[in-house]
Scaffold this active site. Structure first.
Site, PDB file in Angstrom:
ATOM      1  N   LYS A 170      20.965  35.457 -20.301  1.00 27.14           N
ATOM      2  CA  LYS A 170      21.107  34.684 -21.537  1.00 27.14           C
ATOM      3  C   LYS A 170      22.401  35.145 -22.203  1.00 27.14           C
ATOM      4  O   LYS A 170      22.421  35.527 -23.377  1.00 27.14           O
ATOM      5  CB  LYS A 170      19.865  34.937 -22.424  1.00 27.14           C
ATOM      6  CG  LYS A 170      19.764  34.071 -23.641  1.00 27.14           C
ATOM      7  CD  LYS A 170      19.339  32.645 -23.372  1.00 27.14           C
ATOM      8  CE  LYS A 170      19.357  31.826 -24.659  1.00 27.14           C
ATOM      9  NZ  LYS A 170      19.036  30.405 -24.449  1.00 27.14           N
ATOM     10  N   ASP A 203      16.059  30.367 -20.207  1.00 25.34           N
ATOM     11  CA  ASP A 203      15.156  29.315 -20.707  1.00 25.34           C
ATOM     12  C   ASP A 203      15.197  28.094 -19.791  1.00 25.34           C
ATOM     13  O   ASP A 203      14.165  27.485 -19.484  1.00 25.34           O
ATOM     14  CB  ASP A 203      15.472  28.953 -22.165  1.00 25.34           C
ATOM     15  CG  ASP A 203      16.953  28.814 -22.458  1.00 25.34           C
ATOM     16  OD1 ASP A 203      17.785  29.186 -21.597  1.00 25.34           O
ATOM     17  OD2 ASP A 203      17.296  28.334 -23.551  1.00 25.34           O
TER      18      ASP A 203
END
Ligand code: NAI
Ligand code: MG
Length: 330
Positions: A170, A203
């Site tokens: 991320k 995600d």
């Protein structure tokens, strides 16, 4: 030269599924020498230690360890978890979680991926602080930790003839920590020109695992992300009764089913032995017995396709019946 395998049954269904896996391994006639060692709550009740020094030493001396499951008793001050102690003592930094479709009715087809999770740092470094109305956890990412986990992923891809490694992070938000992980993993990728390296934000990865899991082969990621993604992935193909894991370090490795000691079904002869048998297949692959590993995986798949399923997968076959069927399929 024969390889030394240390075997720990542990507690509860560990005492049923490990013997099952050993009888399947015996049928493969591999050049392995097996030693039994004790750990877990039963061991604690017997000798006052859940993970005796002799067991740690036996694991250190072995080329690989097959571990069943242990019970964590409630509220014994200072009680040491056998598996967590072993992971630390042997510095087993890579957690491998393969997820493969085996034809279980109601689950996904065409999935064949392995998640390689960093197992020693990240958000699980144990550096938390309670400041009253504020609490913090320190996310520690190191170049060394990132480098060795990336190398474990690319080595696995090469060993298993896999075309691609997806680096999951991320780094758009966690710029420093995930940035270091991402940069280091791509630097390692340069040593593996035969394997495609690509990347995905965590995600998006969580979504893609549901939408098109068959598009992924090897996924490498940090501790917390890997913990979550690997449990998510296991539910695509059959859940706990089929989930196996490897814990790998520079000088040792432990292979285990992901499930625990299942006290609710222990002693009833109904535990699904397939997760432990698949863990044994991982152990074979790690010890260079790639062909035996593939035979084991195929045997498990054929038993499932023949409908010889334990209760957790919707059938009524007991531990022994499933085990005999795997041996017969070999
Ligand atoms: P668990 O994994 O033992 O059981 C969860 C549920 O799944 C239970 O209903 C159980 O019957 C079922 N299940 C698990 N493995 C199965 C199998 N092979 N075949 C059929 N059904 C299966 O987790 P739980 O109940 O949270 O923990 C029980 C004990 O195990 C606790 O003391 C816990 O601390 C310990 N544990 C140990 C682990 C390890 O040794 N690595 C991992 C997880 C839990
Ligand atoms: Mg977990």
């Amino acid at each position: 030269m024969s390889k030394r395998v240390c075997v720990i049954e542990g507690d509860g269904i560990g005492r049923e599924v490990v013997p099952a896996a050993l009888s399947v391994l015996a049928a493969l006639r591999l050049p392995f020498d097996y030693t039994l060692a004790k750990a877990g709550y039963g061991c604690y009740q017997e000798c006052g230690d859940s993970i005796p020094a002799a067991t740690v030493a036996a694991c250190r001396e072995a080329d690989a360890v097959l571990f069943g499951a242990v019970t964590t008793p409630p509220d014994i001050p200072g009680y040491k978890s056998a598996i967590i102690t072993l992971r630390k003592e042997l510095d087993l930094y890579a957690n491998l979680r393969p997820t493969r479709s085996l034809g279980v009715p109601g689950y996904r087809e065409g999935v064949d991926l392995t998640i390689v999770r960093e197992n020693t740092e990240g958000l699980y470094s144990g550096q938390e602080e309670d400041l009253g109305d504020v609490a913090t956890a320190k996310r520690v990412i190191t170049r060394k930790g990132s480098e060795r986990i990336a190398r474990a992923a690319f080595e696995l891809a090469r060993r298993e003839g896999r075309p691609r490694v997806t680096i999951v992070h991320k780094a758009n938000v966690l710029r420093k920590t995930c940035g270091l992980f991402r940069r280091t993993a791509f630097a390692v990728a340069k040593d593996y020109p035969d394997i495609t390296a690509d990347e995905m934000l965590v995600d998006a990865m969580a979504m893609r695992l549901i939408r098109d899991p068959e598009k992924f082969s090897v996924i490498v990621t940090t501790n917390l992300f890997g913990d979550i993604l690997s449990d998510e992935a296991s539910m695509l193909v059959g859940g706990l009764g089929l989930a196996a894991a490897g814990n790998i370090g520079e000088r040792g490795a432990i292979f285990e089913p992901v499930h625990g000691s299942a006290p609710d079904i222990a002693g009833k002869g109904v535990a699904n032995p397939l997760a432990t048998i698949l863990a044994a297949a991982l152990l074979c692959s790690y010890l260079g017995e790639q062909e035996a590993a593939e035979r084991l995986n195929r045997a498990v798949a054929s038993v499932i396709r023949d409908g010889i399923l334990p209760p957790d997968l919707g059938g009524s076959a007991g531990t022994q019946e499933v085990t005999r069927a795997v041996v017969a399929a070999l």
